[in-house]
Motif scaffolding. Structure first.
Motif, PDB file in Angstrom:
ATOM      1  N   THR A  74     -13.468  39.310 -31.197  1.00  0.00           N
ATOM      2  CA  THR A  74     -13.812  40.567 -30.537  1.00  0.00           C
ATOM      3  C   THR A  74     -14.195  40.360 -29.077  1.00  0.00           C
ATOM      4  N   LEU A  98     -13.090  42.928 -26.530  1.00  0.00           N
ATOM      5  CA  LEU A  98     -13.279  44.342 -26.876  1.00  0.00           C
ATOM      6  C   LEU A  98     -14.567  44.851 -26.238  1.00  0.00           C
ATOM      7  N   GLU A 115     -11.153  47.605 -38.418  1.00  0.00           N
ATOM      8  CA  GLU A 115     -11.008  47.529 -36.959  1.00  0.00           C
ATOM      9  C   GLU A 115     -12.242  46.852 -36.370  1.00  0.00           C
ATOM     10  N   LYS A 173     -14.952  45.551 -33.955  1.00  0.00           N
ATOM     11  CA  LYS A 173     -15.381  46.179 -32.709  1.00  0.00           C
ATOM     12  C   LYS A 173     -16.680  45.567 -32.238  1.00  0.00           C
ATOM     13  N   ASN A 174     -16.953  45.781 -30.945  1.00  0.00           N
ATOM     14  CA  ASN A 174     -18.315  45.608 -30.460  1.00  0.00           C
ATOM     15  C   ASN A 174     -18.868  47.005 -30.266  1.00  0.00           C
ATOM     16  N   VAL A 175     -19.966  47.306 -30.940  1.00  0.00           N
ATOM     17  CA  VAL A 175     -20.490  48.674 -30.888  1.00  0.00           C
ATOM     18  C   VAL A 175     -21.932  48.673 -30.396  1.00  0.00           C
ATOM     19  N   CYS A 181     -16.009  51.541 -37.783  1.00  0.00           N
ATOM     20  CA  CYS A 181     -15.040  50.472 -37.523  1.00  0.00           C
ATOM     21  C   CYS A 181     -13.884  50.525 -38.515  1.00  0.00           C
TER      22      CYS A 181
END
Lengths: 449, 326
Positions: free
Chosen positions: A28, A31, A307, A309-311, A326
């Motif tokens: 990630t 991202l 999916e 992700k970095n959130v 995600c």
């Protein structure tokens, strides 16, 4: 990394012993951190740090706004808790934390507006004391995973002279990339945070440490270190070999200064403070805006996540909601972790809140979740070679199994930081970290007798 | 619980290396193959038969011993095959097959399983088997054959080490290196053993400390004894069971120390004892006894040299040492 690019950059004064080469899995890394839609409800536990739990300062039915104090403690080792969404307090009661411990928690139903509390104002900070008070008020805890209240760490007794601040951007745990994203996206905050902390705490040298598997972050951090604010070149960048657990606190101190933190002591005892890079950036943002620690970045990854992700999520967001954001699961999850795969915690379900110190949620499908079967120890010595703390894990494990207190007291198990290098390296699949914890528990029990 | 299905919950770390006991043992088996092939070329196909009997006995006895003792089956970790191979390598090509079987049985059952199986035995099974067979069947254990004659009946008596110091003609260094001389079936071909050792080092199965300190100590002492005669040193290094012992037997995990410092002392001790026995004892060969004696010292070496936990102040170390003395 090419030699030419290392001009003016530090390398480890003293290399870390042992450790293991772990596949990086930094899937990630490129991202950008995305903000999760405001959750409908958040559950904010009163224990999100090492130290005394907070007492809720709000009651059911209260209207709260983002940044408003909802829990505090009069104990020194603690960190206040703030509302992470605006809305109404629905419940104040007990919840189970990811580690299985029960804690008081405040449940807030969001009004969807994310209204900022009017009390959120940039703090006035002119002295060391005001600075430390501001750090405490921000609710900051070590964002690298340990969750130790930052104001306690920074409040070093006057008899201990701190000459080096180590800013930890090593991020040696596989999968996690939020510190890397912090470097790429919030480099100004890091720069500002570094010089602010250096100034208020009167620390002469700053070493920013990064592993050599992050060349992009290296360039960003190099520019911070070579800044015009620093004519005497007191802020330096240090590049470390990518090796686990390079980013552990005691390892950082050794790499940066060559000093070794004695058993049972803190980095401050050898003149160092080690801070996670995201914590440093947060301090700069807090001084600018006054907005306390109410959200944090997480890497969501693993073979079962649709999916990755970095959130960025409000503290207290339900882990299930984050996984849904995600894309949910693409394969049936067999193991879900908060934190990295080397030191992270396996959780029993997704109906748990995200805490301040969580830096990742990893979900693995069955093939990646089942660890190799356990056999008898073959005395190969791989655990001894891997231990960065110079312990003999297999000996400690044997002594723990036999409850051999005398041996356990001799072999120094208390310095074990449970990094997992021994268990990773073990060809016989021994759960050595579990044995280390057992050994420590036996010693604690013995001490309390 | 996710969707009604339970999740795995275990202590960290959740990643494990791909190295397993079985893979390590497989690497050792592969590393022993060059020497096995060399033995078949040098001493004839009977070496393969001896090896097969030895390995088969090792596997069967391990299986049976575990079964009778009501313990989990462990033949899957392949360590019994390694023991079987090493026992065979320590026998002359002419050995009666039943003696090979007795050796393997003894190694697996008495030395390994009676003490708890893999990792628990305090002495190297193959070494003890060699010594027991040597003491019990002295004549059959020293019936060497000339290389390339492929005879199954003994024709000649002496190994280079026994010939050394007599007037009889010695094989050349090249012959020694390639294994063209009398000896146990697996120990003669230095080239094949070194190849296997190199493989183990590259695969990180063994650390170089023990083989290097063992062979280095022998080299140094023989250099002193021979007053700087390099030919003599090379002779001592290439003959007898030194290479087989230093690369494959002294490095046995169960019976060698866990930590580097103890491994160094262990290797030097093995070398020292080998030289003492070769030079002063009535035996021509001392490698087995040297390793056996050092095997017994492993727990003490580990205790004396145990690494100090990270950050232990130097002063405290001294105090602890003094406390230990008092």
């Amino acid at each position: 990394m090419a030699k030419a690019r290392l001009d003016g950059v530090l390398t480890a004064v003293k290399k870390v012993r042992g450790g293991v080469k772990v596949a990086h899995h930094k899937n990630t890394a490129e991202l950008e951190v995305v903000r999760i839609p405001t959750p409908s409800t958040v559950v904010i536990p009163m224990q999100q740090h090492i130290g005394a739990p907070c007492t809720p300062t709000v009651k059911v039915g209260d209207t709260v706004a983002v940044g408003q104090l909802i829990g505090d403690s009069d104990k020194f080792v603690s960190a206040p808790i703030h509302a992470s969404v605006s809305g109404t307090v629905k419940a104040v009661g007990d919840v189970k934390l990811p580690n299985g411990v029960m804690s008081k928690a405040v449940t807030i139903e969001s009004d969807g507006e994310m209204r900022l509390w009017e009390g959120v104002q940039p703090p006035v900070v002119n002295t060391r004391e005001e600075f430390l008070a501001a750090v405490r008020a921000s609710g900051l805890v070590g964002l690298g995973g340990a969750g130790f209240p930052t104001h306690v760490k920074l409040n070093v007794p006057p008899d201990k002279h701190i000459d080096t601040l180590v800013v930890n951007a090593a991020e040696c745990e596989p999968f996690i990339t939020v510190d890397y994203r912090e470097c790429m996206e919030n480099s100004w905050d890091i720069l500002s945070g570094v010089y602010t902390i250096k100034e208020f705490l009167d620390i002469k040298n700053v070493v920013i440490a990064v592993e050599d598997n992050k060349p992009e972050a290296f360039h960003v951090l190099k520019r911070i270190a070579d800044n015009e604010h620093d004519p005497d070149d007191e802020v330096r960048l240090m590049v470390l070999e990518s090796k686990y657990p390079q980013g552990a606190e005691k390892m950082m101190v050794q790499s940066a200064t060559g000093r070794r933190v004695p058993p049972g002591k803190l980095p401050a005892d050898v003149g160092c403070i080690v801070m996670n890079v995201a914590s440093v950036a947060f301090i700069a943002r807090y001084l600018k805006t006054g907005k306390p620690l109410v959200s944090r970045s997480l890497t969501v990854d693993g073979s079962a996540i649709a999916e990755p992700k970095n959130v960025r999520v409000p503290v207290g967001t339900n882990i299930g909601d984050i996984i849904d954001f995600c894309g949910g699961f693409k394969a049936e999850p067999a193991k879900i972790l908060t934190g990295g795969p080397m030191m992270g915690l396996a959780i029993v379900g997704t109906d748990l809140p995200v805490l301040k110190q969580n830096n990742a949620i990893l979900a693995f499908a069955k093939d990646d979740a089942v660890i190799k079967p356990e056999h008898d120890c073959i005395r190969c010595g791989r655990c001894v070679a891997a231990c960065p703390m110079s312990l003999m894990p297999t000996r400690i494990a044997d002594a723990a199994k036999m409850r051999d207190v005398e041996t356990l007291q001799r072999v120094g198990v208390t310095v074990c930081m449970e990094c997992g290098s021994c268990a990773f390296a073990c060809p016989a699949g021994k759960p050595l970290v579990q044995h280390m914890r057992l050994a420590k528990a036996i010693l604690r029990e013995e001490a309390s007798k | 619980m996710v969707n009604g299905k339970k999740l795995y919950v275990s202590a960290s770390p959740h990643l494990r290396s791909t190295v397993t006991t079985r893979r390590i043992m497989l690497d050792v088996i592969l590393a022993l193959m060059p020497a096995l092939i060399a033995s078949a070329v040098l001493f004839g196909p009977r070496t393969l038969l001896v090896t097969a009997v030895s390995v088969a006995t090792a596997i069967l006895s391990e299986y049976a011993a575990r079964k009778i003792m009501k313990r989990s089956a462990t033949i899957g970790d392949l360590s019994a095959i390694v023991t079987g191979l090493l026992v065979a390598f320590n026998l002359p090509a002419t050995i009666p097959l039943w003696i090979a079987a007795v050796g393997s049985f003894f190694a697996i059952v008495v030395v390994k399983q009676f003490f708890g199986g893999i990792g628990q035995n305090f002495a190297n099974p193959a070494i003890v088997a060699r010594i027991v067979l040597l003491l019990s069947f002295g004549a059959q254990m020293t019936n060497w054959v000339e290389p390339f004659t492929w005879k199954t009946t003994p024709v000649t008596g002496a190994t280079p080490l026994a010939l050394l110091g007599t007037d009889e003609s010695l094989p050349s260094l090249l012959q020694l290196f390639l294994g063209e001389h009398g000896g146990c079936l697996g120990e003669t071909c230095a080239a094949a053993l070194l190849l296997g050792g190199l493989y183990l080092l590259l695969r990180r199965v063994i650390s170089p400390i023990i083989p290097c300190s063992f062979i280095g100590t022998v080299a140094l002492l023989m250099l002193l004894k021979g007053h700087g005669d390099l030919h003599f040193v090379a002779y001592e290094l290439l003959s007898g069971g030194l290479l087989l012992g230093a690369i494959f037997m002294a490095t046995d995990y169960s019976t060698s120390p866990l930590n580097s410092k103890a491994r160094l002392i262990f290797g030097i001790g093995c070398g020292l004892l080998t030289c003492v026995m070769r030079l002063f004892a009535s035996m021509a060969e001392g490698v087995s006894f040297a390793i056996l004696i050092m095997n017994l010292l492993v727990p003490f070496l580990e205790r004396l040299t145990a690494p100090k936990p990270f950050g232990t102040p130097k002063k405290e170390k001294k105090e602890k040492k003094e406390a230990a003395k008092a």
